[in-house]
Design a protein around this motif. Structure first.
Motif, PDB file in Angstrom:
ATOM      1  N   GLY A  81       0.787  -1.228   0.000  1.00 47.06           N
ATOM      2  CA  GLY A  81       0.000   0.000   0.000  1.00 47.06           C
ATOM      3  C   GLY A  81       0.813   1.269   0.000  1.00 47.06           C
ATOM      4  O   GLY A  81       0.257   2.363   0.000  1.00 47.06           O
ATOM      5  N   LEU A  82       2.133   1.148   0.017  1.00 49.79           N
ATOM      6  CA  LEU A  82       3.022   2.301   0.190  1.00 49.79           C
ATOM      7  C   LEU A  82       2.565   3.119   1.397  1.00 49.79           C
ATOM      8  O   LEU A  82       2.469   4.349   1.348  1.00 49.79           O
ATOM      9  N   LEU A  83       2.273   2.434   2.495  1.00 48.21           N
ATOM     10  CA  LEU A  83       1.754   3.102   3.680  1.00 48.21           C
ATOM     11  C   LEU A  83       2.752   4.131   4.200  1.00 48.21           C
ATOM     12  O   LEU A  83       3.954   3.881   4.236  1.00 48.21           O
ATOM     13  N   LEU A  84       2.239   5.256   4.635  1.00 50.90           N
ATOM     14  CA  LEU A  84       3.083   6.367   5.041  1.00 50.90           C
ATOM     15  C   LEU A  84       3.252   6.477   6.550  1.00 50.90           C
ATOM     16  O   LEU A  84       4.099   7.248   7.023  1.00 50.90           O
ATOM     17  N   GLU A  85       2.475   5.745   7.313  1.00 52.87           N
ATOM     18  CA  GLU A  85       2.595   5.797   8.762  1.00 52.87           C
ATOM     19  C   GLU A  85       3.954   5.204   9.179  1.00 52.87           C
ATOM     20  O   GLU A  85       4.425   4.255   8.570  1.00 52.87           O
ATOM     21  N   PRO A  86       4.567   5.751  10.251  1.00 50.69           N
ATOM     22  CA  PRO A  86       5.962   5.405  10.570  1.00 50.69           C
ATOM     23  C   PRO A  86       6.116   4.065  11.290  1.00 50.69           C
ATOM     24  O   PRO A  86       6.643   4.006  12.417  1.00 50.69           O
ATOM     25  N   TYR A  87       5.693   2.986  10.657  1.00 47.33           N
ATOM     26  CA  TYR A  87       5.772   1.677  11.283  1.00 47.33           C
ATOM     27  C   TYR A  87       7.230   1.239  11.463  1.00 47.33           C
ATOM     28  O   TYR A  87       7.637   0.815  12.547  1.00 47.33           O
ATOM     29  N   LEU A  88       8.017   1.343  10.405  1.00 47.26           N
ATOM     30  CA  LEU A  88       9.432   0.974  10.498  1.00 47.26           C
ATOM     31  C   LEU A  88      10.142   1.828  11.545  1.00 47.26           C
ATOM     32  O   LEU A  88      10.865   1.309  12.396  1.00 47.26           O
TER      33      LEU A  88
END
Length: 376
Positions: A81-88
């Motif tokens: 999803g090219l997620l932008l939330e800073p999970y990494l």
């Protein structure tokens, strides 16, 4: 070595893919990229509700007790999803350092609120002169009464623009290139003397440079023993490489599927361009590259269990080298077979290629990993 998912992991993978498909389409992401925050706070809270933020942490820490393979499943969804939330940034890096070095009280104060979606963490370790050398550190922390005074500048802090707390790696002993003498501290984003310079990266993510000018922290904010953070930092960066490998697999899978759909529907001279045998061969090469990348990402996740640090680092370097190779192959082929459309802002293909290009330079490019670990 078992490279198959368990039934529970398969269920997790299906739920992550369903969320990306139903709640995070490309149009939504494009709006977020240009928004002031750069991500969706509602989605971040959903990640907490789903338990994604607690996956890598033990039950004693308040987590779910998953492993790197489980984290990789979520990261593959991040790539899809090219997620932008800073999970990494928050879970794998900042949370990883707190998990490795923090006391029970420190984890309760900073790690558990992150798992609940209430706070975000960021790991500030890289510096302008460090290149990819993880333990190169000129930022200093000197004793001052009951606490420490930190001075220095950290660059490319992923998730730094929205972090509530930073895990700052500073030198308490030794020279800039020494592996020993590193100490980690938790520093609040609003601490006097801490200055942020936030910016967007090439792929739409957000990062920041962090300047610390005579920042004072008390000893209770030190993670672990003084001078003993180097080994934990190396392990956490290895965890980051494994997570990025899974993210790259997710992005590559989307490029493979979208390119195949394009070849089936794009008409030229009265027939789909996918009937061209040369393009069919290139499509097969993309599928092979994706399978190679997926196998290597699983291998890297499993090798995080390796007790021998040198063997673990070599395995993760091999993972990074192979992921960078396959990502370049899949990304370039996808852009080329979409023609000029492949680099337009309106089409998702170019955005996936940008993210894969950024992954290739994160935590060391292929040349660095060959020279640093594989050649030794």
């Amino acid at each position: 070595m078992d490279l198959q998912y368990t039934p529970e992991q398969t269920q997790l993978r299906e739920s992550v893919e369903r969320f990306v498909r139903e709640a995070y389409d490309f149009a939504h992401r494009r709006k977020l990229v240009t928004s002031p925050l750069g991500h969706d706070e509602g989605c971040w809270r959903q990640y907490a509700d789903f338990g994604w933020l607690a996956i890598p942490f033990s039950e004693e820490e308040g987590g779910i007790g998953g492993d790197a393979t489980d984290t990789g499943i979520v990261m593959e969804g991040v790539g899809r999803g090219l997620l932008l939330e800073p999970y990494l940034a928050s879970v794998v890096l900042g949370g990883g350092m707190l998990s490795a070095l923090g006391s029970a009280a420190q984890k309760a104060e900073w790690l558990q609120p992150m798992m609940g979606g209430e706070r975000k963490l960021a790991l500030a370790y890289a510096e302008a002169g460090s290149r990819y050398e993880i333990t190169h550190c000129e930022t200093s922390a000197r004793r001052d009464g009951e606490g420490y005074v930190i001075d220095g500048t950290k660059t490319l802090v992923y998730g730094g623009a929205v972090a509530d707390q930073f895990v700052v790696v500073a030198r308490t002993a030794g020279r800039a290139d020494d592996r020993d003498g590193l100490t980690a501290f938790v520093v609040d984003a609003d601490t006097p003397g801490l200055t942020l310079t936030p910016y967007a990266t090439h792929d739409g993510q957000r990062a920041a440079d962090v300047t610390l000018a005579k920042v004072r922290v008390n000893a209770a904010r030190r993670l672990g023993a003084e001078g003993a953070a180097g080994e934990a930092l190396e392990r956490v960066i290895d965890q980051g490489i494994a997570a990025l490998a899974s993210e790259a697999v997710g992005a590559m899978a989307v490029l493979v599927d979208s390119t195949l759909d394009y070849l089936k529907t794009r008409q030229q001279f009265g027939r789909p361009i996918g009937t061209n045998q040369a393009l069919q061969h290139r499509m097969v090469d993309m599928y092979i590259a994706l399978d190679e990348a997926r196998s290597m990402a699983l291998y890297g996740a499993l090798m995080l269990r390796e007790g021998d640090a040198a063997a673990r680092r070599k395995a993760l370097s091999a993972t990074k080298i192979e992921i960078d190779r396959t990502a370049k192959r899949v990304g370039q082929e996808a852009v080329q077979m979409h023609g000029a459309m492949g680099v337009t802002e309106e089409l998702a293909v170019g955005h996936y290629f940008k993210r894969l290009s950024m992954i290739a330079t994160t935590f060391g490019d292929s040349d660095w990993h060959v020279e640093r670990y594989m050649a030794s």
